[in-house]
Design an enzyme around this catalytic site. Structure first.
Site, PDB file in Angstrom:
ATOM      1  N   HIS A   1     -34.521   9.272   1.491  1.00  0.00           N
ATOM      2  CA  HIS A   1     -34.014   9.216   2.920  1.00  0.00           C
ATOM      3  C   HIS A   1     -32.406   8.573   2.654  1.00  0.00           C
ATOM      4  O   HIS A   1     -31.974   7.973   2.003  1.00  0.00           O
ATOM      5  CB  HIS A   1     -34.786   8.059   3.413  1.00  0.00           C
ATOM      6  CG  HIS A   1     -34.287   7.670   4.931  1.00  0.00           C
ATOM      7  ND1 HIS A   1     -34.659   8.390   5.983  1.00  0.00           N
ATOM      8  CD2 HIS A   1     -33.245   7.087   5.305  1.00  0.00           C
ATOM      9  CE1 HIS A   1     -34.125   8.041   6.953  1.00  0.00           C
ATOM     10  NE2 HIS A   1     -33.186   7.275   6.950  1.00  0.00           N
TER      11      HIS A   1
ATOM     12  N   ARG B   1     -32.835   0.988  21.293  1.00  0.00           N
ATOM     13  CA  ARG B   1     -31.804   0.653  20.645  1.00  0.00           C
ATOM     14  C   ARG B   1     -30.319   1.300  20.829  1.00  0.00           C
ATOM     15  O   ARG B   1     -29.352   1.028  20.789  1.00  0.00           O
ATOM     16  CB  ARG B   1     -32.172   0.527  18.884  1.00  0.00           C
ATOM     17  CG  ARG B   1     -32.844  -0.601  18.995  1.00  0.00           C
ATOM     18  CD  ARG B   1     -33.698  -0.563  17.408  1.00  0.00           C
ATOM     19  NE  ARG B   1     -32.433  -0.466  16.507  1.00  0.00           N
ATOM     20  CZ  ARG B   1     -32.671   0.261  15.340  1.00  0.00           C
ATOM     21  NH1 ARG B   1     -33.552   0.714  15.089  1.00  0.00           N
ATOM     22  NH2 ARG B   1     -31.762   0.035  14.568  1.00  0.00           N
TER      23      ARG B   1
ATOM     24  N   SER C   1     -37.124   0.263  10.726  1.00  0.00           N
ATOM     25  CA  SER C   1     -37.478   1.592  11.413  1.00  0.00           C
ATOM     26  C   SER C   1     -37.400   2.499  10.269  1.00  0.00           C
ATOM     27  O   SER C   1     -38.178   3.387  10.252  1.00  0.00           O
ATOM     28  CB  SER C   1     -36.212   1.435  12.271  1.00  0.00           C
ATOM     29  OG  SER C   1     -35.914   3.101  12.720  1.00  0.00           O
TER      30      SER C   1
ATOM     31  N   ASP D   1     -41.494   2.862  16.768  1.00  0.00           N
ATOM     32  CA  ASP D   1     -40.384   2.948  16.422  1.00  0.00           C
ATOM     33  C   ASP D   1     -39.431   4.161  17.406  1.00  0.00           C
ATOM     34  O   ASP D   1     -38.590   4.054  17.677  1.00  0.00           O
ATOM     35  CB  ASP D   1     -40.152   3.590  14.984  1.00  0.00           C
ATOM     36  CG  ASP D   1     -38.797   3.751  14.548  1.00  0.00           C
ATOM     37  OD1 ASP D   1     -37.884   2.608  14.794  1.00  0.00           O
ATOM     38  OD2 ASP D   1     -38.096   4.779  14.463  1.00  0.00           O
TER      39      ASP D   1
ATOM     40  N   LYS E   1     -41.369   4.518   8.882  1.00  0.00           N
ATOM     41  CA  LYS E   1     -41.668   5.965   8.988  1.00  0.00           C
ATOM     42  C   LYS E   1     -41.725   6.288   7.218  1.00  0.00           C
ATOM     43  O   LYS E   1     -42.816   7.257   7.159  1.00  0.00           O
ATOM     44  CB  LYS E   1     -40.471   6.440   9.492  1.00  0.00           C
ATOM     45  CG  LYS E   1     -40.426   6.194  11.029  1.00  0.00           C
ATOM     46  CD  LYS E   1     -39.243   6.947  11.691  1.00  0.00           C
ATOM     47  CE  LYS E   1     -38.017   6.318  11.264  1.00  0.00           C
ATOM     48  NZ  LYS E   1     -36.732   6.535  12.154  1.00  0.00           N
TER      49      LYS E   1
HETATM   50  N1  URA Z   1     -32.359   5.649  11.031  1.00  0.00           N
HETATM   51  C1  URA Z   1     -33.627   5.173  11.409  1.00  0.00           C
HETATM   52  O1  URA Z   1     -34.389   5.896  11.355  1.00  0.00           O
HETATM   53  N2  URA Z   1     -33.554   4.155  12.191  1.00  0.00           N
HETATM   54  C2  URA Z   1     -32.420   3.326  12.172  1.00  0.00           C
HETATM   55  O2  URA Z   1     -32.506   2.250  12.825  1.00  0.00           O
HETATM   56  C3  URA Z   1     -31.266   3.768  11.798  1.00  0.00           C
HETATM   57  C4  URA Z   1     -31.123   4.962  11.307  1.00  0.00           C
END
Ligand code: URA
Length: 430
Positions: free
Chosen positions: A85, A171, A186, A164, A190
């Protein structure tokens, strides 16, 4: 606590006191179910942005985010699973060559990805520039694809961490994205829910990234690595530079073309370097002793890319579309390219049509920027510095304006900076 008042929870965090597990559970459940209104959720997020979360609060918050939806079960796969990621950067198309490369070396890469927002592009938007490519596939199709091809990049479904999906959208419009614990929970909720056994994080540092300085990037990396380990996902992070764009192409289809160049054994050296560095970390975590540079050079990664594109409905031989409008940007003076500003290039690509301002906006598969120079190049007045690609005049005009300050020409060679700036591994395994 049976019936905590939202105002009490907000006040508690506002005043710097720790929330109980029950308060966090009540808030996340209530907000996901639509029972806590946006204004109260916004106030709590802003209080968290200023006050942070303690280690215990963050652990509870992340665990409950994961529990808000489904978890993919990949335990039936015969290959070791490993994912990557990136916290997001300009021209960051690394997932495109990386996923098939790591699969070609013997791992399964189950990448659930997102769309771009603002100046950073999203992997799904890039892949959808390939004619026919589907990013929405069923879980059953995805598991079969991982068993046969070993590689897949798809959109996270609505069932994956629904808390999320709501919180991130809020956000985004309340100035509360830039909170280290909220970013960490966050991203990691995931990735943990996705079911991968191991994960390599590419935490971007610099003007074009969320984390502008190395200290905050390291703090974010350490927190994410800790969360991964707590959930038994072996996690390592690289801190990598994001002051200048990665490679020379910024924009969906333009970046696919650059990824294809890398898979064909060419491409810009920084894209190749980062792809190989991340692949080496992933293979090490997966316990696979293979040289990723070799798999890139001998065409195995390209073969895997073609199989992945086909498995997701795309045509690997289809020509990528090009934008109808193109305009060159010329150097006004002779000198050395001192700076190529990632943020300005990213904003220009976004204005040209490659990015979106709101989640529901469409993106252009063809718009963007291609850079003809990189930092340190010598240029003559009148030389082409970059090319802007757009579908229509207003977008071209907006992109031209945003690109204005992107390239600085002066008389000094810029300081050489390493692309990979640091590495964060779990305590005890460095
Ligand atoms: N990417 C995400 O998935 N969440 C965040 O809070 C920031 C970047």
């Amino acid at each position: 606590m049976s019936d905590p008042s939202a105002v009490e929870v907000i006040r508690r965090k506002r005043d710097g006191r720790e929330l109980s597990d029950e308060q966090i559970a009540w808030f996340l459940r209530g907000y996901t179910a639509g029972e806590v209104p946006d204004e109260q959720a916004s106030a709590l997020l802003m209080a968290i942005l200023f006050r942070g979360l303690t280690e215990r609060e963050l652990a509870t918050w992340t665990t409950l985010m994961i529990a808000s939806g489904e978890r993919l079960n990949l335990s039936g796969l015969s290959l070791p699973t490993i994912d990557k990621h990136s916290t997001g950067g300009v021209g960051d198309k690394i997932s495109l060559p990386l996923v098939p490369l790591v699969a070609a070396c013997g791992a399964a890469v189950p990448m659930l990805s997102g769309r771009g927002l603002g100046h950073t592009g999203g992997t799904l938007d890039k892949l959808e520039a390939i004619p026919g490519f589907r990013t929405k596939v069923s879980n059953a199709h995805f598991v079969t694809q991982l068993n046969t091809v070993g590689a897949g990049i798809i959109a996270a479904g609505p069932g994956l961490v629904p808390a999320d999906q709501r919180l991130y959208a809020l956000r985004d419009v309340t100035g509360t994205v830039e909170s280290i614990p909220l970013i960490a929970s966050s991203i990691m909720s995931k990735k943990i829910a996705e079911g991968t056994r191991a994960l390599v994080l590419d935490v971007k540092v610099g003007a074009g990234a969320f984390m502008r300085d190395e200290d905050s990037a390291r703090e974010l990396a350490e927190i994410m690595v800790g969360l991964g380990e707590a959930h038994r996902v072996r996690t390592v992070a690289l801190l990598t530079a994001m002051d200048a764009p990665l490679g020379r192409a910024v924009g969906n289809g333009l970046e696919v073309q650059e990824a294809l160049d890398v898979l064909a054994g060419g491409g810009p050296s920084d894209v190749v370097e980062l792809t190989v560095a991340l692949a080496a970390e992933m293979l090490q975590l997966a316990g696979i002793d293979e040289d990723p540079a070799q798999a890139l050079a001998d065409g195995r990664a390209m073969d895997r890319w073609r199989a992945m594109v086909r498995a997701q409905g795309g045509d690997p031989d289809a020509r990528l579309m090009t934008a109808p409008l193109r305009e060159d940007v010329f150097a006004e003076r002779s000198g050395i390219v001192e700076r190529v500003d990632a943020l300005a290039v990213g904003e220009a690509a976004w204005r040209l049509g490659a990015g979106r301002a709101r989640k529901e906006d469409p993106v252009s598969p063809t718009a963007g920027v291609t850079l003809e120079v990189v930092e340190g190049d010598e240029v003559e007045a009148g030389a082409v510095l970059a090319r802007l690609h757009a579908d229509e005049e207003p977008a071209l005009a907006a992109g031209r304006e945003a690109f204005g300050p992107a390239i600085a020409i002066g008389s000094r060679s810029p300081r050489e900076r390493p692309l990979v700036m640091g590495r964060v591994a779990p305590r005890g395994s460095r």
